[in-house]
Design a protein around this motif. Sequence first.
Motif, PDB file in Angstrom:
ATOM      1  N   GLN A   1       0.840  -1.199   0.000  1.00 52.00           N
ATOM      2  CA  GLN A   1       0.000   0.000   0.000  1.00 52.00           C
ATOM      3  C   GLN A   1       0.872   1.243   0.000  1.00 52.00           C
ATOM      4  OE1 GLN A   1      -2.869   0.058   3.195  1.00 52.00           O
ATOM      5  NE2 GLN A   1      -4.461  -0.542   1.773  1.00 52.00           N
ATOM      6  N   SER A   2       0.799   2.019  -1.049  1.00 49.44           N
ATOM      7  CA  SER A   2       1.555   3.268  -1.086  1.00 49.44           C
ATOM      8  C   SER A   2       0.826   4.322  -0.268  1.00 49.44           C
ATOM      9  CB  SER A   2       1.730   3.736  -2.526  1.00 49.44           C
ATOM     10  OG  SER A   2       0.467   3.990  -3.115  1.00 49.44           O
ATOM     11  N   LEU A   3       1.535   5.384   0.043  1.00 46.25           N
ATOM     12  CA  LEU A   3       0.989   6.482   0.838  1.00 46.25           C
ATOM     13  C   LEU A   3       1.046   7.758   0.012  1.00 46.25           C
ATOM     14  CD1 LEU A   3      -0.024   7.425   3.670  1.00 46.25           C
ATOM     15  CD2 LEU A   3       2.366   7.975   4.192  1.00 46.25           C
ATOM     16  N   VAL A   4      -0.076   8.460  -0.095  1.00 45.00           N
ATOM     17  CA  VAL A   4      -0.133   9.750  -0.785  1.00 45.00           C
ATOM     18  C   VAL A   4      -0.362  10.819   0.263  1.00 45.00           C
ATOM     19  CG1 VAL A   4      -1.304  11.156  -2.527  1.00 45.00           C
ATOM     20  CG2 VAL A   4      -1.062   8.676  -2.865  1.00 45.00           C
ATOM     21  N   ARG A   5       0.627  11.718   0.411  1.00 44.91           N
ATOM     22  CA  ARG A   5       0.590  12.753   1.446  1.00 44.91           C
ATOM     23  C   ARG A   5       0.134  14.073   0.835  1.00 44.91           C
ATOM     24  NH1 ARG A   5       6.671  12.529   2.583  1.00 44.91           N
ATOM     25  NH2 ARG A   5       6.515  12.353   0.313  1.00 44.91           N
ATOM     26  N   ILE A   6      -0.885  14.670   1.453  1.00 44.77           N
ATOM     27  CA  ILE A   6      -1.458  15.919   0.950  1.00 44.77           C
ATOM     28  C   ILE A   6      -1.304  17.002   2.011  1.00 44.77           C
ATOM     29  CG2 ILE A   6      -3.492  17.019  -0.039  1.00 44.77           C
ATOM     30  CD1 ILE A   6      -4.636  14.245  -0.581  1.00 44.77           C
TER      31      ILE A   6
ATOM     32  N   ARG B   1      -6.627  32.945  -6.368  1.00 44.70           N
ATOM     33  CA  ARG B   1      -6.653  31.708  -7.147  1.00 44.70           C
ATOM     34  C   ARG B   1      -6.092  30.575  -6.287  1.00 44.70           C
ATOM     35  NH1 ARG B   1      -4.534  32.095 -13.155  1.00 44.70           N
ATOM     36  NH2 ARG B   1      -5.915  30.289 -13.294  1.00 44.70           N
ATOM     37  N   GLN B   2      -6.380  29.372  -6.699  1.00 48.53           N
ATOM     38  CA  GLN B   2      -5.960  28.196  -5.946  1.00 48.53           C
ATOM     39  C   GLN B   2      -5.251  27.223  -6.877  1.00 48.53           C
ATOM     40  OE1 GLN B   2      -8.127  26.352  -2.332  1.00 48.53           O
ATOM     41  NE2 GLN B   2      -9.218  25.695  -4.142  1.00 48.53           N
ATOM     42  N   TRP B   3      -4.228  26.533  -6.332  1.00 45.06           N
ATOM     43  CA  TRP B   3      -3.410  25.651  -7.163  1.00 45.06           C
ATOM     44  C   TRP B   3      -3.186  24.306  -6.477  1.00 45.06           C
ATOM     45  CZ3 TRP B   3      -1.978  27.670 -11.890  1.00 45.06           C
ATOM     46  CH2 TRP B   3      -2.145  29.058 -12.035  1.00 45.06           C
ATOM     47  N   ILE B   4      -3.253  23.252  -7.267  1.00 50.43           N
ATOM     48  CA  ILE B   4      -2.835  21.920  -6.810  1.00 50.43           C
ATOM     49  C   ILE B   4      -1.415  21.726  -7.315  1.00 50.43           C
ATOM     50  CG2 ILE B   4      -3.271  19.438  -6.952  1.00 50.43           C
ATOM     51  CD1 ILE B   4      -6.212  20.165  -7.587  1.00 50.43           C
ATOM     52  N   VAL B   5      -0.501  21.422  -6.404  1.00 47.54           N
ATOM     53  CA  VAL B   5       0.922  21.402  -6.728  1.00 47.54           C
ATOM     54  C   VAL B   5       1.493  20.002  -6.504  1.00 47.54           C
ATOM     55  CG1 VAL B   5       3.133  22.498  -6.270  1.00 47.54           C
ATOM     56  CG2 VAL B   5       1.037  23.804  -5.973  1.00 47.54           C
ATOM     57  N   ILE B   6       2.325  19.559  -7.442  1.00 43.92           N
ATOM     58  CA  ILE B   6       2.954  18.238  -7.367  1.00 43.92           C
ATOM     59  C   ILE B   6       4.426  18.394  -7.744  1.00 43.92           C
ATOM     60  CG2 ILE B   6       2.818  15.819  -8.103  1.00 43.92           C
ATOM     61  CD1 ILE B   6       0.090  16.474  -9.343  1.00 43.92           C
ATOM     62  N   ASN B   7       5.297  17.619  -7.086  1.00 38.85           N
ATOM     63  CA  ASN B   7       6.701  17.599  -7.473  1.00 38.85           C
ATOM     64  C   ASN B   7       6.822  16.993  -8.871  1.00 38.85           C
ATOM     65  OD1 ASN B   7       9.564  16.577  -7.652  1.00 38.85           O
ATOM     66  ND2 ASN B   7       9.638  17.597  -5.655  1.00 38.85           N
ATOM     67  N   ASN B   8       7.594  17.630  -9.736  1.00 39.83           N
ATOM     68  CA  ASN B   8       7.743  17.155 -11.118  1.00 39.83           C
ATOM     69  C   ASN B   8       8.192  15.701 -11.194  1.00 39.83           C
ATOM     70  OD1 ASN B   8       6.973  18.984 -13.133  1.00 39.83           O
ATOM     71  ND2 ASN B   8       8.724  20.296 -12.723  1.00 39.83           N
ATOM     72  N   ASP B   9       9.028  15.293 -10.262  1.00 42.97           N
ATOM     73  CA  ASP B   9       9.552  13.930 -10.280  1.00 42.97           C
ATOM     74  C   ASP B   9       8.498  12.895  -9.909  1.00 42.97           C
ATOM     75  OD1 ASP B   9      12.068  14.878 -10.970  1.00 42.97           O
ATOM     76  OD2 ASP B   9      12.689  15.099  -8.873  1.00 42.97           O
ATOM     77  N   ASP B  10       7.390  13.353  -9.284  1.00 44.06           N
ATOM     78  CA  ASP B  10       6.367  12.418  -8.811  1.00 44.06           C
ATOM     79  C   ASP B  10       5.063  12.488  -9.596  1.00 44.06           C
ATOM     80  OD1 ASP B  10       7.991  11.498  -6.735  1.00 44.06           O
ATOM     81  OD2 ASP B  10       7.347  13.113  -5.396  1.00 44.06           O
ATOM     82  N   ARG B  11       4.938  13.445 -10.516  1.00 44.91           N
ATOM     83  CA  ARG B  11       3.626  13.693 -11.121  1.00 44.91           C
ATOM     84  C   ARG B  11       3.166  12.559 -12.025  1.00 44.91           C
ATOM     85  NH1 ARG B  11       4.023  16.705 -16.208  1.00 44.91           N
ATOM     86  NH2 ARG B  11       6.197  16.937 -16.810  1.00 44.91           N
ATOM     87  N   HIS B  12       4.076  11.645 -12.411  1.00 47.45           N
ATOM     88  CA  HIS B  12       3.671  10.510 -13.235  1.00 47.45           C
ATOM     89  C   HIS B  12       3.461   9.250 -12.398  1.00 47.45           C
ATOM     90  CE1 HIS B  12       4.219  12.895 -16.780  1.00 47.45           C
ATOM     91  NE2 HIS B  12       5.482  13.106 -16.509  1.00 47.45           N
ATOM     92  N   ARG B  13       3.672   9.335 -11.091  1.00 43.27           N
ATOM     93  CA  ARG B  13       3.377   8.184 -10.233  1.00 43.27           C
ATOM     94  C   ARG B  13       1.867   7.999 -10.201  1.00 43.27           C
ATOM     95  NH1 ARG B  13       5.191   8.178  -4.043  1.00 43.27           N
ATOM     96  NH2 ARG B  13       3.031   7.648  -3.556  1.00 43.27           N
ATOM     97  N   SER B  14       1.398   6.815 -10.526  1.00 41.95           N
ATOM     98  CA  SER B  14      -0.029   6.618 -10.797  1.00 41.95           C
ATOM     99  C   SER B  14      -0.923   6.990  -9.627  1.00 41.95           C
ATOM    100  CB  SER B  14      -0.283   5.171 -11.209  1.00 41.95           C
ATOM    101  OG  SER B  14       0.106   4.277 -10.167  1.00 41.95           O
ATOM    102  N   ASP B  15      -0.526   6.628  -8.392  1.00 42.26           N
ATOM    103  CA  ASP B  15      -1.398   6.920  -7.255  1.00 42.26           C
ATOM    104  C   ASP B  15      -1.466   8.420  -6.979  1.00 42.26           C
ATOM    105  OD1 ASP B  15       1.238   6.989  -6.479  1.00 42.26           O
ATOM    106  OD2 ASP B  15       0.952   5.888  -4.618  1.00 42.26           O
ATOM    107  N   ILE B  16      -0.320   9.105  -7.086  1.00 44.55           N
ATOM    108  CA  ILE B  16      -0.306  10.557  -6.859  1.00 44.55           C
ATOM    109  C   ILE B  16      -1.115  11.266  -7.929  1.00 44.55           C
ATOM    110  CG2 ILE B  16       1.174  12.606  -6.848  1.00 44.55           C
ATOM    111  CD1 ILE B  16       3.324  10.947  -5.486  1.00 44.55           C
ATOM    112  N   ARG B  17      -0.923  10.864  -9.176  1.00 48.71           N
ATOM    113  CA  ARG B  17      -1.663  11.506 -10.256  1.00 48.71           C
ATOM    114  C   ARG B  17      -3.164  11.270 -10.116  1.00 48.71           C
ATOM    115  NH1 ARG B  17      -0.453  15.753 -13.507  1.00 48.71           N
ATOM    116  NH2 ARG B  17      -2.474  16.078 -14.469  1.00 48.71           N
ATOM    117  N   MET B  18      -3.540  10.060  -9.713  1.00 49.72           N
ATOM    118  CA  MET B  18      -4.959   9.747  -9.549  1.00 49.72           C
ATOM    119  C   MET B  18      -5.585  10.612  -8.459  1.00 49.72           C
ATOM    120  SD  MET B  18      -6.711   6.072  -8.628  1.00 49.72           S
ATOM    121  CE  MET B  18      -6.047   5.345 -10.136  1.00 49.72           C
TER     122      MET B  18
END
Length: 291
Positions: A91-96, A249-266
């Motif tokens: 189980q991966s962990l997605v931290r927000i 305005r509001q933004w959802i931000v992701i590290n470039n190195d992680d944005r293609h990780r399937s769980d984070i992107r989902m």
Amino acid sequence: MKDISWDAYQLFLAVARQGGLSAAAETTGLSAATLGRRMVELEQVLGRELFLRSQTGYRLTRDGSQLLEHLVELEAGSRRVEEWRRGKAGQSLVRISLGTWIAWLLCQNMSTIRTPRDAFRIDLHVAEQRARLAHRESDIGIRAFEPEELNLAAIAAGEVAYAAYRARNREWMGPEPWVAVDDENAVSAYLRWPRQQSAEQIVATVNRPRSLRDLVRAGAGVGVLPCFVGDLDPTLERVGEEIPELRHRQWIVINNDDRHRSDIRMVADRVANLLKSHRDVLAGKRPSTSS
């Protein structure tokens, strides 16, 4: 060189991430004075200056930034080992990282962010301070401004409006009393606004925005809240119109190195869809509860 305990490094992580002693004191349970002393001791043992200290907080030196990068990697490894020990390696962990009221909205709609079929887990880190992703302290951040860091990707997520609210049908003799978050914890523009506009009329303060709504609902005074919080609460009503200078305005931000990780992107896509579905109320277009 004297051995350094992992505890000392954890305290360094807290101060580095929070950007100062007071905020780190809340997360560690130690006093600001104790944290300050421990950071001096750590610098002395390492023989390196880790922070640039000022009245506005603690900024990392080059050595401090390098130490932070090393410790974030160690922390991630330690977390994976602990998950493996507990049998959760699958189980991966997605931290927000997110502010008080967006966290409230996500909690109200968590079934759309994580379904029973999902293998990942969700960790919400709630704070008014800027979500920190550059060193991967979090996987996803929700911010009130477009990121300046080059290694972060951003998804625009609409606008957020603010207004003053009071308990429905509550009237006072004379000037309206106000409630606010105290100076130390008023880190956002909407939290500072009452002191800038009606400081003499503030009759009660709290150190958490969630308690601010409780005071308003109890009829203690007028308070500034995001419109998607105040307008969705049938016990509250607006005092005047939207406060236009607080809209952002509001933004959802992701590290470039992680944005293609399937769980984070989902998860990021689901958060984006949730905020899009609430676009009108986030922007202050009132539903029937406040009409």
